[in-house]
Write a protein that holds these residues in place. Structure first.
Motif, mmCIF file in Angstrom:
data_model
loop_
_atom_site.group_PDB
_atom_site.id
_atom_site.type_symbol
_atom_site.label_atom_id
_atom_site.label_comp_id
_atom_site.label_asym_id
_atom_site.label_seq_id
_atom_site.Cartn_x
_atom_site.Cartn_y
_atom_site.Cartn_z
ATOM 1 N N LEU A 39 -23.686 27.137 -33.059
ATOM 2 C CA LEU A 39 -23.142 27.725 -31.841
ATOM 3 C C LEU A 39 -21.840 28.456 -32.108
ATOM 4 N N LEU A 40 -21.766 29.691 -31.633
ATOM 5 C CA LEU A 40 -20.537 30.483 -31.640
ATOM 6 C C LEU A 40 -19.986 30.516 -30.230
ATOM 7 N N GLY A 41 -18.701 30.202 -30.079
ATOM 8 C CA GLY A 41 -18.048 30.282 -28.788
ATOM 9 C C GLY A 41 -16.791 31.124 -28.884
ATOM 10 N N ALA A 42 -16.560 31.979 -27.898
ATOM 11 C CA ALA A 42 -15.389 32.853 -27.912
ATOM 12 C C ALA A 42 -14.749 32.905 -26.531
ATOM 13 N N VAL A 43 -13.417 32.867 -26.506
ATOM 14 C CA VAL A 43 -12.652 32.977 -25.272
ATOM 15 C C VAL A 43 -11.736 34.190 -25.407
ATOM 16 N N TYR A 44 -11.673 35.010 -24.356
ATOM 17 C CA TYR A 44 -10.928 36.264 -24.404
ATOM 18 C C TYR A 44 -9.795 36.292 -23.394
ATOM 19 N N ALA A 45 -8.679 36.890 -23.788
ATOM 20 C CA ALA A 45 -7.664 37.232 -22.811
ATOM 21 C C ALA A 45 -8.253 38.322 -21.921
ATOM 22 N N PRO A 46 -8.064 38.265 -20.602
ATOM 23 C CA PRO A 46 -8.696 39.232 -19.703
ATOM 24 C C PRO A 46 -8.423 40.688 -20.052
ATOM 25 N N ASP A 47 -7.245 40.977 -20.619
ATOM 26 C CA ASP A 47 -6.925 42.365 -20.958
ATOM 27 C C ASP A 47 -7.375 42.746 -22.366
ATOM 28 N N LEU A 59 -24.754 40.139 -31.539
ATOM 29 C CA LEU A 59 -24.322 38.882 -30.917
ATOM 30 C C LEU A 59 -23.249 38.153 -31.719
ATOM 31 N N GLU A 60 -23.212 38.345 -33.031
ATOM 32 C CA GLU A 60 -22.203 37.658 -33.837
ATOM 33 C C GLU A 60 -20.804 38.206 -33.580
ATOM 34 N N SER A 61 -20.701 39.486 -33.287
ATOM 35 C CA SER A 61 -19.389 40.089 -33.030
ATOM 36 C C SER A 61 -19.143 40.339 -31.542
ATOM 37 N N TRP A 62 -20.181 40.254 -30.750
ATOM 38 C CA TRP A 62 -20.088 40.513 -29.305
ATOM 39 C C TRP A 62 -20.928 39.459 -28.584
ATOM 40 N N PRO A 63 -20.518 38.183 -28.618
ATOM 41 C CA PRO A 63 -21.291 37.139 -27.929
ATOM 42 C C PRO A 63 -21.310 37.398 -26.429
ATOM 43 N N THR A 64 -22.417 37.081 -25.808
ATOM 44 C CA THR A 64 -22.600 37.410 -24.394
ATOM 45 C C THR A 64 -22.420 36.171 -23.516
ATOM 46 N N ALA A 65 -22.667 36.342 -22.228
ATOM 47 C CA ALA A 65 -22.502 35.238 -21.283
ATOM 48 C C ALA A 65 -23.399 34.073 -21.680
ATOM 49 N N PRO A 66 -22.917 32.850 -21.583
ATOM 50 C CA PRO A 66 -23.763 31.699 -21.876
ATOM 51 C C PRO A 66 -25.091 31.770 -21.126
ATOM 52 N N ALA A 67 -26.176 31.632 -21.880
ATOM 53 C CA ALA A 67 -27.552 31.640 -21.360
ATOM 54 C C ALA A 67 -28.039 33.019 -20.930
ATOM 55 N N ALA A 118 -13.040 42.525 -21.145
ATOM 56 C CA ALA A 118 -12.131 42.088 -22.211
ATOM 57 C C ALA A 118 -12.633 42.557 -23.571
ATOM 58 N N GLN A 119 -13.924 42.453 -23.808
ATOM 59 C CA GLN A 119 -14.475 42.886 -25.089
ATOM 60 C C GLN A 119 -14.335 44.396 -25.274
ATOM 61 N N LEU A 120 -14.568 45.148 -24.213
ATOM 62 C CA LEU A 120 -14.391 46.597 -24.281
ATOM 63 C C LEU A 120 -12.940 46.967 -24.586
ATOM 64 N N ALA A 121 -12.026 46.312 -23.883
ATOM 65 C CA ALA A 121 -10.607 46.609 -24.075
ATOM 66 C C ALA A 121 -10.150 46.247 -25.492
ATOM 67 N N ALA A 122 -10.722 45.179 -26.046
ATOM 68 C CA ALA A 122 -10.357 44.776 -27.401
ATOM 69 C C ALA A 122 -10.834 45.805 -28.423
ATOM 70 N N ARG A 123 -12.027 46.333 -28.231
ATOM 71 C CA ARG A 123 -12.593 47.310 -29.170
ATOM 72 C C ARG A 123 -12.000 48.709 -28.976
#
Length: 332
Positions: A262-270, A190-198, A135-140
């Motif tokens: 804490l920064l949290g982000a949710v993405y549309a799969p596409d 990490l601020e613009s591309w947060p990764t998997a929790p933990a 999702a992050q790749l597709a957004a960028r």
């Protein structure tokens, strides 16, 4: 270092090169800091032998189940998990005994010819097994062809070496633990591309009933409260959203002197839409503690409790802002 011990702690681990490397690091650290001997006990999991996609296997929890069964059966004394692969729900009979100092939490691009995400050509083929990274790749870069891949770190890197793919996205921590950082062509902020929790954190899981002296000394020697709190904050978002480890969710926590951000982000799969929010909270000083007491001397329980509260509150805000409409969450 503590004195020598006649007890050898058996360390359960997956049998992949990365799992063996990180478990080996933990085992050596325990022995160096406490004098307690350790021995690695590899366990094969269904996730290691299956070639199905991660999402079809039911998420990354498939890597944890065999280790947990092994531990509960008394065949080892502790197991080492990549914490991002560990389901967030409590597991009867087991507890997280320690979280060591966290490695680099960033994602990294490993591309041919030193290319970056910006300089990859139109239509470049980029591999990942993560819905969040896809999702992050597709957004960028909506022009990219995202290829779902499985396999260990070297298998994924070989997709690029062979020319089958132009790049892959991997966790910087895994590349570092395997000595493969020379393959990285770009780190993602990490601020613009947060990764998997933990991501980048390890969880040392033990039996609830096991409070042996050797194990207690080992856990105390490797525990890092700041890393534990950051991972707990990030994972509490997943738990509150009732989302699986493979959900398109990113998180990044910073634990400072008495506070958690804490920064949290949710993405549309596409990658067509996303929602990112930030929350924070102050660590409550234990009753009777002096006013000058700083973060590092606060109780671990207070830090982790605050971190989890920040994560739950941020998850509630994400839901209130429409997160459930973006991603496939179980939360109603």
């Amino acid at each position: 270092m503590g004195g020598p011990s006649a007890v050898t702690l058996l360390v359960g681990t997956r049998g992949s090169a990365l799992a063996l490397a990180q478990a080996g690091d933990i085992a050596r650290e325990i022995t160096e800091r406490t004098g307690v001997p350790t021995e690695l006990v590899p366990v094969t999991t269904h996730g290691d032998v299956s070639r199905e996609s991660l999402s079809s296997l039911g998420g990354t929890g498939v890597f944890a189940s065999a280790l947990r069964e092994f531990l509960l059966a008394g065949k080892c004394d502790l197991v080492v998990h990549s914490m991002k692969d560990l389901p967030t729900a409590p597991y009867t009979g087991l507890r997280i005994g320690a979280v060591p100092i966290r490695a680099d939490a960033r994602d990294a691009l490993c591309a041919r010819d030193g290319l970056t995400l910006e300089t990859l050509p139109d239509g470049a083929r980029v591999g990942t097994g993560s819905p969040r990274r896809a999702a992050q790749l597709a957004a960028r870069r909506p022009d990219l062809v995202i290829v779902d891949i499985r396999g260990n770190v070297d298998t994924r890197l070989n997709f690029v070496s062979s020319g089958e793919l132009d790049a892959v996205v991997l966790a910087a921590a895994g590349l570092g633990r395997l000595g493969r950082t020379e393959r990285i062509t770009e780190y993602f902020d990490l601020e613009s591309w947060p990764t998997a929790p933990a991501q980048g954190a390890l969880a040392i899981e033990v039996r609830d009933e096991d409070h042996s002296d050797a194990l207690a000394r080992a856990l105390a020697a490797i525990q890092d409260d700041a890393s534990h709190a950051a991972a707990a904050a990030e994972r509490s978002i997943l738990y509150r959203l009732e989302a699986g480890c493979a959900a398109p969710i990113g998180a990044h926590a910073i634990v400072g002197q008495g506070n958690v951000t804490l920064l949290g982000a949710v993405y549309a799969p596409d990658g067509s839409d996303s929602l990112a929010l930030t929350g924070s909270g102050d660590v409550v000083t234990p009753a009777g503690a002096p006013e000058t007491e700083d973060f590092v001397s606060l109780s671990s329980a207070s830090i982790i409790e605050t971190a989890e509260e920040v994560g739950r509150a941020l998850a509630d805000e994400l839901l209130a802002r429409g997160a459930a409409a973006l991603a496939p969450l179980k939360h109603n």
